[in-house]
Design a protein around this motif. Sequence first.
Motif, PDB file in Angstrom:
ATOM      1  N   CYS A  61       0.845  -1.191   0.000  1.00 29.62           N
ATOM      2  CA  CYS A  61       0.000   0.000   0.000  1.00 29.62           C
ATOM      3  C   CYS A  61       0.884   1.246   0.000  1.00 29.62           C
ATOM      4  N   PHE A 117      -5.591  -2.678  -4.609  1.00 24.61           N
ATOM      5  CA  PHE A 117      -6.568  -1.887  -5.359  1.00 24.61           C
ATOM      6  C   PHE A 117      -5.893  -0.648  -5.923  1.00 24.61           C
ATOM      7  N   LEU A 161      -7.229  -2.405   1.227  1.00 22.96           N
ATOM      8  CA  LEU A 161      -8.677  -2.272   1.291  1.00 22.96           C
ATOM      9  C   LEU A 161      -9.099  -1.100   2.173  1.00 22.96           C
ATOM     10  N   GLU A 162      -8.481  -0.940   3.320  1.00 25.68           N
ATOM     11  CA  GLU A 162      -8.847   0.149   4.240  1.00 25.68           C
ATOM     12  C   GLU A 162      -8.611   1.515   3.598  1.00 25.68           C
ATOM     13  N   HIS A 163      -7.469   1.685   2.952  1.00 25.19           N
ATOM     14  CA  HIS A 163      -7.150   2.985   2.377  1.00 25.19           C
ATOM     15  C   HIS A 163      -7.924   3.258   1.079  1.00 25.19           C
ATOM     16  N   VAL A 164      -8.260   2.233   0.311  1.00 24.77           N
ATOM     17  CA  VAL A 164      -9.060   2.480  -0.884  1.00 24.77           C
ATOM     18  C   VAL A 164     -10.484   2.859  -0.485  1.00 24.77           C
ATOM     19  N   ARG A 165     -10.978   2.301   0.602  1.00 24.37           N
ATOM     20  CA  ARG A 165     -12.310   2.707   1.092  1.00 24.37           C
ATOM     21  C   ARG A 165     -12.289   4.172   1.528  1.00 24.37           C
ATOM     22  N   ALA A 166     -11.240   4.572   2.204  1.00 25.37           N
ATOM     23  CA  ALA A 166     -11.114   5.972   2.628  1.00 25.37           C
ATOM     24  C   ALA A 166     -11.005   6.880   1.396  1.00 25.37           C
ATOM     25  N   ASN A 220     -12.191   6.310  -1.637  1.00 22.19           N
ATOM     26  CA  ASN A 220     -13.504   6.358  -2.299  1.00 22.19           C
ATOM     27  C   ASN A 220     -14.499   7.236  -1.543  1.00 22.19           C
ATOM     28  N   SER A 221     -14.431   7.256  -0.215  1.00 24.03           N
ATOM     29  CA  SER A 221     -15.392   8.045   0.559  1.00 24.03           C
ATOM     30  C   SER A 221     -15.156   9.550   0.382  1.00 24.03           C
ATOM     31  N   TYR A 276     -13.667  10.881  -2.465  1.00 23.34           N
ATOM     32  CA  TYR A 276     -13.517  11.203  -3.883  1.00 23.34           C
ATOM     33  C   TYR A 276     -14.715  11.991  -4.365  1.00 23.34           C
TER      34      TYR A 276
END
Length: 182
Positions: free
Chosen positions: A8, A19, A40-45, A47-48, A50
């Motif tokens: 990451c 991701f 996964l944790e950082h891609v969710r952050a 996306n939230s 963006y």
Amino acid sequence: MEANGRVCCEPGCTEPGEFRAPPLEGASDGGPPAFRWLCLEHVRAFNSRYNYFDGMTAEEIYAAQRPLAGWERETRAFAHAGTDPGPRWADFADPLDAIGARYRREHAPERTDGKPLSGQDRTSLKTLGLAATADRMALRKRYAELVRRYHPDRNGGDRSHEAALQKVVAAYQQLRQAPAFA
């Protein structure tokens, strides 16, 4: 997803980067994009937070969201005749003659009697060495000629042409029953 050994890219994170996300510096300079790989944790952050419309004016946002966005341009299929001629076959290199051979096969001369030939009919005619315009009499004549040439009783006992003889017989039997030769 697989990380393929990527970590990451968030500072201090040691999780696998599975991701991809757009680069921080924006779009690339014409080359392939240099994506960031996130866990996964950082891609969710990512996306939230963006926002596609970030940096756009109110008019640009309206233009992107209006119901008919994109429909004002004509596609090539609907463009007026003469304005976009489309690709020409002469502009393409065809070293294996794949395009030309298919075109000739699909636009081969039809029979004078108007009876259509199937693909199997065309293959059988090719086996016998006949044109698509051949009639039943030419078919019988060519069949007799090839049987005399390939049959062991007629060529001095030479059995090396048995495979060719079988193909000729099968082609004749198929064409004999074909609607185009009925």
